[in-house]
Design a protein around this motif. Sequence first.
Motif, mmCIF file in Angstrom:
data_model
loop_
_atom_site.group_PDB
_atom_site.id
_atom_site.type_symbol
_atom_site.label_atom_id
_atom_site.label_comp_id
_atom_site.label_asym_id
_atom_site.label_seq_id
_atom_site.Cartn_x
_atom_site.Cartn_y
_atom_site.Cartn_z
ATOM 1 N N ASP A 290 0.828 -1.225 -0.005
ATOM 2 C CA ASP A 290 0.030 -0.066 0.032
ATOM 3 C C ASP A 290 0.831 1.301 -0.314
ATOM 4 O O ASP A 290 2.029 1.169 0.825
ATOM 5 C CB ASP A 290 -0.906 0.007 1.173
ATOM 6 N N ASP A 291 0.512 2.128 -0.691
ATOM 7 C CA ASP A 291 1.306 3.377 -0.951
ATOM 8 C C ASP A 291 1.475 3.988 0.210
ATOM 9 O O ASP A 291 2.431 5.028 0.566
ATOM 10 C CB ASP A 291 0.929 4.285 -2.021
ATOM 11 N N GLY A 292 0.743 3.974 1.108
ATOM 12 C CA GLY A 292 0.735 4.843 2.478
ATOM 13 C C GLY A 292 1.611 4.233 3.339
ATOM 14 O O GLY A 292 1.741 4.772 4.708
ATOM 15 N N PHE A 293 2.289 2.925 3.163
ATOM 16 C CA PHE A 293 2.941 2.063 4.206
ATOM 17 C C PHE A 293 4.535 2.144 3.886
ATOM 18 O O PHE A 293 4.717 2.251 2.483
ATOM 19 C CB PHE A 293 2.387 0.772 4.547
ATOM 20 N N SER A 294 5.413 2.401 4.612
ATOM 21 C CA SER A 294 6.555 2.274 4.471
ATOM 22 C C SER A 294 7.151 0.637 4.747
ATOM 23 O O SER A 294 6.599 0.375 6.128
ATOM 24 C CB SER A 294 7.788 3.123 5.119
ATOM 25 N N ASN A 295 7.722 0.049 4.185
ATOM 26 C CA ASN A 295 8.128 -1.467 4.518
ATOM 27 C C ASN A 295 9.702 -1.496 4.455
ATOM 28 O O ASN A 295 10.289 -1.254 3.386
ATOM 29 C CB ASN A 295 7.661 -2.343 3.486
#
Length: 276
Positions: free
Chosen positions: A151-156
């Motif tokens: 999801d673009d809203g999350f950093s992994n």
Amino acid sequence: MDIRVFKTFIAVAENKHFGKAATNLYITQAAVSARIKQLEEFYATQLIIREKNNLRLTPSGESLLAHAYLMVSQLEQSKLSISIANQQKIAFNIAATPNVWDAFFSYRIHEAIEIFENVALGTEISVLDAIQRKLDDRTLDVGLLMDPIKDDGFSNELIGHFDLSLVGSRANFDKEVEDYILVDWGITFHKEHALHHKVIPSFKTSTAMIALEVMLSKGGFAYLPTEFITEQLNSKTLFEIDAPVQIKRPIFMVYKKSNNNKELINQFKRLLLTIQ
């Protein structure tokens, strides 16, 4: 209007004497008179009737007294609330999936507690969907997962790996065994496992701890984190099996890009990278 003026007005009303009010407030009688005059000028009305040996409030003074008590009380409550807030620690909440907890974070939580000694640290074990939901509504700051959240809203951020070993309560393993335990090590594991194993599991679980308990009590085989079962391997309670594939699982630190605790997140990341 200075709150001390209202405190002085209350002291005069309670003591019915300017001198006693001055003594209780540790100020001069002239200062008491000046403050009462300031109030009367502000409200453009007489608040106190001064008669020899008799001091009493006018109807306006009686009306103001209730408000004065309320204002002073609210001020004291606000000071107390702010004092408590200043003493409260910043909250930082971490969640891990069951197997990431067993294989990775349970060995590192003590270091996390030490580095966050001035932070109210919260930890929990949960499934991926629940962790994503809580990260999204900001009741969690960081999730530790084996599979990233796409999801673009999350950093992994990849912060480590752990090795899985096929182990068993017996030294011999083949596809005919009837006590194989399939542990859920994520999507990639299932793909690799399906390619290399045709064994039919007799038991499935999402946590390494449950698999280990079943193996120790009933016997069986399972893929478990190598670090997790070192003691059992050394004591020959469990045996390492030559597996057709060496499995290494990643650990992702996942957080919302819009999270406001960026400094704490960076500290946590540095901690995890340091204690590999």
